[in-house]
Structures are given as structure tokens and as C-alpha cells.
Design an enzyme around this catalytic site. Structure first.
Site, PDB file in Angstrom:
ATOM      1  N   GLY A   1       8.531  10.137  69.175  1.00  0.00           N
ATOM      2  CA  GLY A   1       8.940  11.525  69.331  1.00  0.00           C
ATOM      3  C   GLY A   1      10.397  11.669  68.953  1.00  0.00           C
ATOM      4  O   GLY A   1      11.111  10.678  68.753  1.00  0.00           O
TER       5      GLY A   1
ATOM      6  N   ARG B   1      16.458  12.073  69.407  1.00  0.00           N
ATOM      7  CA  ARG B   1      17.835  12.577  69.304  1.00  0.00           C
ATOM      8  C   ARG B   1      17.929  13.754  68.336  1.00  0.00           C
ATOM      9  O   ARG B   1      18.987  14.009  67.761  1.00  0.00           O
ATOM     10  CB  ARG B   1      18.780  11.458  68.879  1.00  0.00           C
ATOM     11  CG  ARG B   1      18.415  10.800  67.547  1.00  0.00           C
ATOM     12  CD  ARG B   1      19.518   9.881  67.080  1.00  0.00           C
ATOM     13  NE  ARG B   1      19.189   9.280  65.790  1.00  0.00           N
ATOM     14  CZ  ARG B   1      20.089   8.742  64.985  1.00  0.00           C
ATOM     15  NH1 ARG B   1      21.360   8.735  65.324  1.00  0.00           N
ATOM     16  NH2 ARG B   1      19.724   8.212  63.837  1.00  0.00           N
TER      17      ARG B   1
ATOM     18  N   LYS C   1      20.301  16.992  64.379  1.00  0.00           N
ATOM     19  CA  LYS C   1      20.108  15.560  64.583  1.00  0.00           C
ATOM     20  C   LYS C   1      21.342  14.985  65.280  1.00  0.00           C
ATOM     21  O   LYS C   1      22.449  15.101  64.765  1.00  0.00           O
ATOM     22  CB  LYS C   1      19.883  14.878  63.230  1.00  0.00           C
ATOM     23  CG  LYS C   1      19.495  13.415  63.314  1.00  0.00           C
ATOM     24  CD  LYS C   1      19.144  12.887  61.930  1.00  0.00           C
ATOM     25  CE  LYS C   1      18.773  11.418  61.963  1.00  0.00           C
ATOM     26  NZ  LYS C   1      18.447  10.909  60.613  1.00  0.00           N
TER      27      LYS C   1
ATOM     28  N   ASP D   1      20.739   7.510  73.902  1.00  0.00           N
ATOM     29  CA  ASP D   1      21.647   8.539  74.418  1.00  0.00           C
ATOM     30  C   ASP D   1      21.472   9.883  73.718  1.00  0.00           C
ATOM     31  O   ASP D   1      22.123  10.865  74.077  1.00  0.00           O
ATOM     32  CB  ASP D   1      23.105   8.080  74.320  1.00  0.00           C
ATOM     33  CG  ASP D   1      23.551   7.774  72.888  1.00  0.00           C
ATOM     34  OD1 ASP D   1      22.802   8.089  71.928  1.00  0.00           O
ATOM     35  OD2 ASP D   1      24.655   7.218  72.712  1.00  0.00           O
ATOM     36  N   GLY D   2      20.596   9.934  72.702  1.00  0.00           N
ATOM     37  CA  GLY D   2      20.345  11.196  72.016  1.00  0.00           C
ATOM     38  C   GLY D   2      21.425  11.609  71.043  1.00  0.00           C
ATOM     39  O   GLY D   2      21.349  12.688  70.446  1.00  0.00           O
TER      40      GLY D   2
ATOM     41  N   ARG E   1       4.570  14.785  60.197  1.00  0.00           N
ATOM     42  CA  ARG E   1       4.522  13.435  59.642  1.00  0.00           C
ATOM     43  C   ARG E   1       3.104  12.874  59.737  1.00  0.00           C
ATOM     44  O   ARG E   1       2.270  13.395  60.488  1.00  0.00           O
ATOM     45  CB  ARG E   1       5.475  12.518  60.436  1.00  0.00           C
ATOM     46  CG  ARG E   1       6.857  13.109  60.672  1.00  0.00           C
ATOM     47  CD  ARG E   1       7.503  12.528  61.930  1.00  0.00           C
ATOM     48  NE  ARG E   1       8.733  13.228  62.292  1.00  0.00           N
ATOM     49  CZ  ARG E   1       9.954  12.815  61.982  1.00  0.00           C
ATOM     50  NH1 ARG E   1      10.130  11.695  61.321  1.00  0.00           N
ATOM     51  NH2 ARG E   1      11.015  13.509  62.349  1.00  0.00           N
TER      52      ARG E   1
ATOM     53  N   ASP F   1       5.803   7.181  60.762  1.00  0.00           N
ATOM     54  CA  ASP F   1       6.514   8.350  61.282  1.00  0.00           C
ATOM     55  C   ASP F   1       7.579   8.844  60.314  1.00  0.00           C
ATOM     56  O   ASP F   1       8.154   9.916  60.519  1.00  0.00           O
ATOM     57  CB  ASP F   1       7.146   8.049  62.644  1.00  0.00           C
ATOM     58  CG  ASP F   1       8.032   6.820  62.622  1.00  0.00           C
ATOM     59  OD1 ASP F   1       7.493   5.721  62.421  1.00  0.00           O
ATOM     60  OD2 ASP F   1       9.259   6.949  62.798  1.00  0.00           O
ATOM     61  N   ASN F   2       7.820   8.084  59.249  1.00  0.00           N
ATOM     62  CA  ASN F   2       8.778   8.500  58.224  1.00  0.00           C
ATOM     63  C   ASN F   2       8.090   8.877  56.915  1.00  0.00           C
ATOM     64  O   ASN F   2       8.721   8.870  55.857  1.00  0.00           O
ATOM     65  CB  ASN F   2       9.809   7.396  57.967  1.00  0.00           C
ATOM     66  CG  ASN F   2      10.721   7.189  59.157  1.00  0.00           C
ATOM     67  OD1 ASN F   2      11.017   8.127  59.892  1.00  0.00           O
ATOM     68  ND2 ASN F   2      11.165   5.965  59.364  1.00  0.00           N
TER      69      ASN F   2
ATOM     70  N   ASP G   1      14.411  10.612  56.550  1.00  0.00           N
ATOM     71  CA  ASP G   1      15.032   9.509  57.286  1.00  0.00           C
ATOM     72  C   ASP G   1      15.759   8.556  56.342  1.00  0.00           C
ATOM     73  O   ASP G   1      15.166   7.655  55.766  1.00  0.00           O
ATOM     74  CB  ASP G   1      14.023   8.737  58.142  1.00  0.00           C
ATOM     75  CG  ASP G   1      14.730   7.799  59.121  1.00  0.00           C
ATOM     76  OD1 ASP G   1      15.941   7.544  58.930  1.00  0.00           O
ATOM     77  OD2 ASP G   1      14.105   7.323  60.069  1.00  0.00           O
TER      78      ASP G   1
END
Length: 492
Positions: A94, A97, A117, A129-130, A187, A257-258, A267
Site C-alpha cells: 500500500g 508514504r 510523495k 516514517d512516511g 497497478r 506493484d511497479n 517508481d
């Protein structure tokens, strides 16, 4: 967090169709405010194409939006859920960040995702930490815009804002937020997530949404429209990956996922462009076994698409065996489609307009000579474009001399003139690519000295890669031996 009401007329026109999907596919979450946002680079031309005013975007209230400190009217911030095979291993993921503000509707009615982002933690952040560091965000800006200029489908970069805060990685780094623009962020991994965690109805809802957004030409009452979805995605990915190969682009992290359903490159963490031609080239520090090496990218594309087909199986046919049979038939077409696009692209790079049966061997023989003698990929084709044999570094090699004679004979069998071939090659062979040492030079100046002029000069050169202008020559030079081997990192 406050809704922004005082911003000058920027031109935001948000829609939030993604929120119509089942709630399992996303989490509503607002960006986390940052201390001292500062706009360091803005993509004026992209802003204008989105219907945004570049001058108004530089207003402090607009910068607050790009930093996630304010939410523009009509936006509905969310983080998307998805899964993915990462280096072959399946995991639930998911946006850890990144936060999607919504979908910007342009003046001509097009729809683009606007995503921040590095905008803070989400329910999918796990131990992260996002946040994002300035260097990787600027790197994505440079590479994505270079890819766009090269004519390769890609997500785009609207802006980078520094946060005034530090992020802690191996060292302490300045924080930043990138505003990413995409046809969508759906995706292969999005479908995998729903197929594994949702119902068939939820999978159908995602497929219907995707067809309406990206493939509206597939009629709602078409027989087996979900098979058509698979066919469309295979076609786009075959063409995209062929385009990567034609410029020596190595993605570095081709996890499912990319891989976008839209057919855009996404990405840019550990990506890089190949200098010396070698199919085994790997830049990513974490790709220790070369899974995503340059020469493997076409095969990985097929593998990822097979995972997409698996996710779609419940929609392809009621009988699973029949669904598998349909999916396998489509996946088997990928290799032929890829080779078609790649071969036509290589013909263009060699100034060839028509097809001959010996073209593939002509192309492969050149690549073998380049590999054997460690010739630069981009500069070799540029030298051939201008018939500067000495510039190839191969002019004194017997294999190259013999190949060159074959190539000249092949050109002579065409109806088109040498000038026609020269012009085709100029449009097909870039004079410049984002050389890794040049990108690092720009990032070092920006991150360590807050000097963005080096980056701006690089972006200007990369914006017209087929110009073949004198000022591009300095950017075509190879890295010094001390800069080899080059290693990339995902920046997380």
C-alpha cells in the site's frame, strides 16, 4: 489541517472517482503538515497542460498545498492499498508514504492523479516514517521528465518542495515532497490485492473502473470485456518495455506493484541508464542476483503480466480451466508483441524503413560487437547517425568493419535516400540521456549546497534529447573510471 480557501486561482479542478470503489481499496488519510515548506522546482509546462497557473502555484498558499499543509477544494486525500511480488515474493503493501489528493480534470477533459510523495505516514507505512529525502525526489523529477522527453510513457513530476525537516536514513538528510502526476496509480499489484483479499464483486468493480478510465473503447456490453482488459495491458506493457530497451533504461525494481495498468513507467527509485552495452547490467544495490538486469526486463514483463492474468481469472470464465486457457493464450502473445516493437525501434535506430528477413541478425551482430568491445550504447548509435565511425570506438575492429559494410548494403536496398535514413536516425537516437554521473552531480549540488542551477542546466539539455546540438556534447561524455561501477538505492 485546513481546507485551503485563500489560494489565488491556481486552476485545481478535482474529482474523486477512486473513492467510488469498495473501501477496502484505500484508506482516507490526510497529509501530515511540515514545518517550513519551500518550493525548489516547478514544472511550468506540465502545470499549464494540467490547467494550472504556474505563477499562482508559487504563491505561499499553493506551496502549502504541494507540501500537504493544506488540502485544496474538491480533493479527498487517500492512500491506496495494493499488493505485489517483490523480487518474486508476494506481500501485501500500500502507499506507505504517498497520498493521492484526487484526480485533476484538465481543460480538455483529461483526468490525472495528483499524488504527494513523502507526505507522511499512512495505514500502510508499517515501520516507515512516511517521509522522503530530497535527493531521491529530485532524482525522480529528473529521470521522469527525461523519459517524457524521450517519448516514453511515464508518470510526471509537477514540483518538489523541501519540508524544513530532516529525515533519518543511513545519515540525516533534508526532507522533501514530490508532486507526482499519473494517468492513474492502478497497478498489477492493485488487482493482486483485491484478488487475494476481496470478493469477486470487488474485483469486478476495480476492473470496470479501470476499463472506463483507461480503455473506454471497450464497450460495457462487449463479450468478455475482462479478457479485452488483459489484452490491452499486455499490448501497452510490451510497447513500453521495448521503448526502455531502445534507450538503455534499467528500471531496477520491476516488482508487480511497479507495473501500471496505464502503461506508464512508475517508481524511479533504483533506476539508471546503461552506459557501456552489457545485457547483464544491474545498478540496484538490492538486486544482488540480477533479476531485473537490462537483458531480463522483457522476460520479467511477461512474468508480471502472468501475475495480472492470475488475478483476473475469476472474471475471464466461470470454469477455471477455461479461464486459465484464455489467460495463457494471451500471455503467450506478449513475446511476439515485444519483439515487434523492439525490432521496429531498432530498425529506426539504424535508419531502416522497411523489413527484411536478415534484419534481426544484423541488429544482434552489432550488439554482440558492442558487448565484446565495451562500446557505449547511446554514443554508438549517435555516431552511426552521423556516420562518425571513429566516435563509436569500434572503427578499428574487423567485426565492426564487416558489419558496417553489411549495414551500408542494407541501406542501399531501400527506396529512401541516405538523407531520409539520417533524419529517421536523428529522431530515433538521442544525443543525450540522463548519464548517471551527471544526475549525481546535479543532486550533490542541490542537496549539499542548495544550488539548483546544475540541475536546471541538466533538465534543459534533457528536455530536447534529439536536438543533437553542440551544447549537448559535454553531457554525452562517459563517466570517469572512478565512477564505475555505479550503484543505485531505492531512497526509502
Amino acid at each position: 489541517m485546513t481546507e485551503n480557501k485563500g489560494t489565488p486561482e491556481v486552476g485545481w479542478s478535482f474529482d474523486t472517482r477512486y473513492t467510488d470503489l469498495p473501501s477496502m481499496m484505500f484508506s482516507n488519510v490526510e497529509p501530515e503538515p511540515v514545518e517550513a515548506p519551500k518550493l525548489v522546482i516547478l514544472n511550468d509546462s506540465l502545470a499549464q497542460s494540467l490547467g494550472l497557473d504556474p505563477v499562482a502555484l508559487q504563491h505561499q498558499n499553493s506551496i502549502a498545498v504541494l507540501a500537504g499543509n493544506e488540502v485544496p477544494k474538491g480533493a479527498a486525500p487517500l492512500a491506496q492499498a495494493y499488493a505485489g511480488h517483490q523480487f518474486g515474493h508476494f506481500t501485501m503493501l500500500g502507499d506507505g508514504r504517498a497520498i493521492l489528493l484526487g484526480e485533476q480534470i484538465t481543460p480538455n477533459g483529461e483526468r490525472f492523479d495528483i499524488q504527494l510523495k513523502g507526505s507522511g505516514r499512512t495505514p500502510y507505512s508499517r515501520q516507515g516514517d512516511g517521509r522522503a529525502a530530497l535527493g531521491p525526489m529530485l532524482r525522480e523529477y529528473i529521470i521522469s521528465e527525461a523519459m517524457h522527453a524521450l517519448g516514453i510513457p511515464t508518470t510526471r513530476s509537477l514540483a518538489v518542495v523541501t519540508t524544513g525537516e530532516s529525515v533519518f536514513r543511513e545519515t540525516v538528510l533534508p526532507g522533501a515532497i514530490l508532486t507526482r502526476v499519473a494517468a492513474s496509480h492502478i497497478r498489477v499489484g492493485t488487482f493482486q490485492f483485491v484478488a487475494n483479499a476481496g470478493s469477486e464483486e470487488e474485483l469486478k468493480a476495480l476492473a470496470d473502473y479501470t476499463l472506463a478510465r483507461h480503455f473506454p473503447e471497450v464497450e460495457a456490453d462487449r463479450e468478455n470485456r475482462y479478457l479485452a482488459l488483459l489484452q490491452k495491458v499486455i499490448k501497452r506493457q510490451a510497447e513500453l518495455i521495448a521503448k526502455w530497451q531502445l534507450v538503455g533504461f534499467i528500471h531496477g525494481v520491476m516488482n508487480t506493484d511497479n507495473m501500471t495498468i496505464s502503461g506508464e513507467t512508475i517508481d524511479y527509485g533504483p533506476c539508471a541508464f546503461m552506459d557501456v552495452y552489457d545485457p547483464e547490467t544491474v545498478f540496484s544495490s538490492i538486486d544482488t542476483r540480477g533479476r531485473y538486469a537490462y537483458g531480463n526486463q522483457p522476460r520479467i514483463g511477461a512474468w508480471n503480466l502472468a501475475r495480472f492474468a492470475e488475478a483476473l481469472l475469476p472474471l475471464l470464465a466461470d470454469d477455471q480451466d477455461e479461464a486459465i486457457k484464455l489467460a495463457e493464450a494471451e500471455i503467450s502473445n506478449y513475446a511476439e508483441q515485444f519483439e515487434h516493437h523492439w525490432l521496429n525501434g531498432m530498425r529506426a535506430k539504424l535508419g531502416l524503413f522497411n523489413e527484411e528477413s536478415e534484419d534481426l541478425s544484423l541488429i544482434k551482430d552489432l550488439l554482440e560487437v558492442m558487448h565484446k568491445h565495451k562500446a557505449d550504447f547511446t554514443n554508438t548509435f549517435r555516431a552511426l547517425t552521423f556516420d562518425e565511425q571513429e566516435e563509436t570506438g569500434l572503427h578499428d575492429k574487423l567485426e565492426f568493419t564487416e558489419w558496417h559494410e553489411r549495414w551500408q548494403a542494407r541501406l542501399g536496398r531501400q527506396e529512401q535516400t541516405k538523407d531520409d535514413s539520417h533524419n529517421l536516425m536523428k529522431m530515433s537516437n538521442p544525443a543525450v540521456i540522463p548519464r548517471n554521473h551527471r544526475v549525481e552531480e546535479a543532486l550533490e549540488a542541490a542537496v549539499e549546497q542548495e544550488d539548483y542551477q546544475v540541475m536546471e542546466r541538466l533538465l534543459k539539455v534533457l528536455a530536447n534529447p534529439f536536438a543533437h546540438s553542440p551544447e549537448q556534447k559535454a553531457y554525452a561524455k562517459l563517466p570517469a573510471p572512478c565512477a564505475i561501477p555505479y550503484r543505485t538505492y531505492c531512497g526509502t
